[in-house]
Write a protein that holds these residues in place. Sequence first.
Motif, PDB file in Angstrom:
ATOM      1  N   HIS A  71       5.723  -7.215  10.318  1.00  0.00           N
ATOM      2  CA  HIS A  71       4.816  -6.420   9.501  1.00  0.00           C
ATOM      3  C   HIS A  71       3.407  -6.401  10.086  1.00  0.00           C
ATOM      4  CE1 HIS A  71       5.149 -10.552   7.984  1.00  0.00           C
ATOM      5  NE2 HIS A  71       3.854 -10.500   7.833  1.00  0.00           N
ATOM      6  N   ASP A  73      -0.861  -5.454   9.896  1.00  0.00           N
ATOM      7  CA  ASP A  73      -1.948  -5.899   9.029  1.00  0.00           C
ATOM      8  C   ASP A  73      -1.930  -5.130   7.711  1.00  0.00           C
ATOM      9  OD1 ASP A  73      -4.230  -7.013   8.063  1.00  0.00           O
ATOM     10  OD2 ASP A  73      -5.581  -5.782   9.263  1.00  0.00           O
ATOM     11  N   MET A  74      -1.959  -5.858   6.579  1.00  0.00           N
ATOM     12  CA  MET A  74      -1.946  -5.223   5.259  1.00  0.00           C
ATOM     13  C   MET A  74      -3.219  -4.422   5.026  1.00  0.00           C
ATOM     14  SD  MET A  74       0.850  -5.959   3.395  1.00  0.00           S
ATOM     15  CE  MET A  74       0.465  -6.219   1.664  1.00  0.00           C
ATOM     16  N   GLN A  75      -4.330  -4.921   5.532  1.00  0.00           N
ATOM     17  CA  GLN A  75      -5.596  -4.218   5.356  1.00  0.00           C
ATOM     18  C   GLN A  75      -5.548  -2.847   6.028  1.00  0.00           C
ATOM     19  OE1 GLN A  75      -8.555  -5.538   3.565  1.00  0.00           O
ATOM     20  NE2 GLN A  75      -8.715  -3.307   3.628  1.00  0.00           N
ATOM     21  N   LYS A 216       6.805  -6.865  -0.241  1.00  0.00           N
ATOM     22  CA  LYS A 216       5.464  -6.708  -0.802  1.00  0.00           C
ATOM     23  C   LYS A 216       4.778  -5.495  -0.191  1.00  0.00           C
ATOM     24  CE  LYS A 216       1.146  -9.354  -1.175  1.00  0.00           C
ATOM     25  NZ  LYS A 216       0.501 -10.649  -0.833  1.00  0.00           N
ATOM     26  N   ARG A 217       4.962  -5.320   1.117  1.00  0.00           N
ATOM     27  CA  ARG A 217       4.376  -4.197   1.833  1.00  0.00           C
ATOM     28  C   ARG A 217       4.920  -2.873   1.328  1.00  0.00           C
ATOM     29  NH1 ARG A 217       5.639  -1.991   6.395  1.00  0.00           N
ATOM     30  NH2 ARG A 217       3.934  -0.986   7.465  1.00  0.00           N
ATOM     31  N   LEU A 220       3.570  -2.016  -2.027  1.00  0.00           N
ATOM     32  CA  LEU A 220       2.198  -1.490  -1.882  1.00  0.00           C
ATOM     33  C   LEU A 220       2.234   0.006  -1.574  1.00  0.00           C
ATOM     34  CD1 LEU A 220      -0.705  -3.138   0.110  1.00  0.00           C
ATOM     35  CD2 LEU A 220      -0.171  -0.734   0.446  1.00  0.00           C
ATOM     36  N   TYR A 244      -3.146  -6.739  -3.386  1.00  0.00           N
ATOM     37  CA  TYR A 244      -1.986  -7.203  -2.632  1.00  0.00           C
ATOM     38  C   TYR A 244      -2.363  -8.170  -1.506  1.00  0.00           C
ATOM     39  CZ  TYR A 244       1.199  -3.870  -4.834  1.00  0.00           C
ATOM     40  OH  TYR A 244       1.975  -3.178  -5.737  1.00  0.00           O
ATOM     41  N   LEU A 245      -3.636  -8.207  -1.165  1.00  0.00           N
ATOM     42  CA  LEU A 245      -4.075  -9.102  -0.082  1.00  0.00           C
ATOM     43  C   LEU A 245      -4.120 -10.534  -0.576  1.00  0.00           C
ATOM     44  CD1 LEU A 245      -6.971  -6.985   1.452  1.00  0.00           C
ATOM     45  CD2 LEU A 245      -4.614  -7.146   2.231  1.00  0.00           C
TER      46      LEU A 245
END
Length: 246
Positions: A71, A73-75, A216-217, A220, A244-245
Motif C-alpha cells: 500500500h 502513502d495514505m496521505q 482500511k485503504r 477510505l 484514517y491516518l
Amino acid sequence: MDKLSLFGLLIAITGIFGGQLLEGGTLGSLFQTTAFLIVFGGTLGAVMLQSPRKVFFTGISMGRWVFFPPHPDMQQLIAQVVEWSVLSRRDGILMLENRIAEIREPFMQKGLQLLVDGNSAEKIREVLEVDVDTHEQLSWQSSRVWESAAGYAPTIGIIGAVLGLVHVMQTLGEPSKLGAGIAVAFVSTIYGVGLANLVFLPIANKLKAHIMAQSKRQTLVIDGLMMIANGEHPRFIETKLQGYLE
C-alpha cells in the motif's frame, strides 16, 4: 522496503548462530541437507495438499509484502481523493472520466467509473463493498498458507527426528555412522521449530497487518467517492478522511 522486517530476521538468525558459537559449537553442525529436505519438503507438500491452487499461489506471492508492503502513502491517497472532489465540484463529475485512465489500481478505477456513470453514493458503496469482502476473503485465506506452514513444520521436524533415530538404531553396529544419524534427528527438530517460529508465523502475522491496512485503504476510497457523489465540500472531505491516518 520494510527495514524492520529485515532487521528482525537478521537479529533472530544472528542470535541463534551466536548462541551456538558461544556454547562452543560450530555453525557447520546446524547445516544438514537431509534434515532440511525432510522439514521443508514435508511442510511444503502438506500446505499444498490442504490449499486450493489460487489460495496457495496467492499466499506465496504475498510473501514479498513482508519486505515490500503493497500500500502507498495514505496521505497521498487522501490528496488524490480531495483533488477529485475539487475537480468534480468545479467542472462537474463527468470531468473525472479523464482521470480514470491514469489510475493503475483496478479497485479505484472501478469506483471512479461508478461515480462518473452517475450512480448514487449508496450504489457505489454497495458495489465496492462486495469487492472489498471478496478481496479480504482471498487475502485472509492466502495468509493462512504461512500460518499452516508454521503448524506443520514442527511436526515434520519430529518426523525427521524419528527417521534419524531409526537410522541410528539400524547402524548401532557401525559407530562411524551414528553421529550423522543423531545429527539429522536433532537438527530436524531445530529446523521445524525454527522455521515455524522465526519465519512462517511472523510472515503470517505481518501479512494480516498488511491485509487490514489494505481494507482500511479501500474503505477510505469508498467514503471519499460517496462524499463526492453527495456533493460534499472538498474541505469537509479532507477533514473526514484525515481521520484514517494513524
